[in-house]
Design an enzyme around this catalytic site. Sequence first.
Site, PDB file in Angstrom:
ATOM      1  N   CYS A  48       0.465   3.583   2.748  1.00 45.03           N
ATOM      2  CA  CYS A  48       0.931   3.140   4.096  1.00 45.03           C
ATOM      3  C   CYS A  48       2.410   3.451   4.228  1.00 45.03           C
ATOM      4  CB  CYS A  48       0.499   1.676   4.396  1.00 45.03           C
ATOM      5  SG  CYS A  48      -1.007   1.351   4.170  1.00 45.03           S
ATOM      6  N   CYS A  99       0.934  -1.147  -0.011  1.00 48.95           N
ATOM      7  CA  CYS A  99      -0.122  -0.115  -0.082  1.00 48.95           C
ATOM      8  C   CYS A  99       0.934   1.232   0.240  1.00 48.95           C
ATOM      9  CB  CYS A  99      -0.825  -0.055   1.209  1.00 48.95           C
ATOM     10  SG  CYS A  99      -1.473   1.659   1.497  1.00 48.95           S
TER      11      CYS A  99
END
Length: 129
Positions: A46, A43
Amino acid sequence: MSIKQLTADGYDGYQETIKSLKGQKIIALFTGSKSLSTGKSWCPDCVEAEPVVEKFVKNLKTDEDLVFITCFVGNRDTWKSSDSPFRTDPNLKLTSIPTLLNVNKKALRLTESQLLNEHLLKSIFQDDE
């Protein structure tokens, strides 16, 4: 006071960790699982937010004990599934990652780029009782 840092892998790991911490102040960061080869999450949001949150936690001065949990939600397909327990659990109702959640006050949460704002991070960690 102290900050205890834990990690949980997947929904079941998160639930087990939470059950063992009854009565404690808990802040949880939900993030995409990391690749074994690169050590980075699949991600991109993230990857951007994790170091900001980690630095904030490391430098946090608090008057109370708290537990900080980093919870890995799984790979991309697991997370994107509409029946992901992270999405369907009425106590979590996650809609995006990364999400930072004050577990004791579920209305207090930050998502995605909000995690890059130190003032907003402070609001999650240092909520007034």
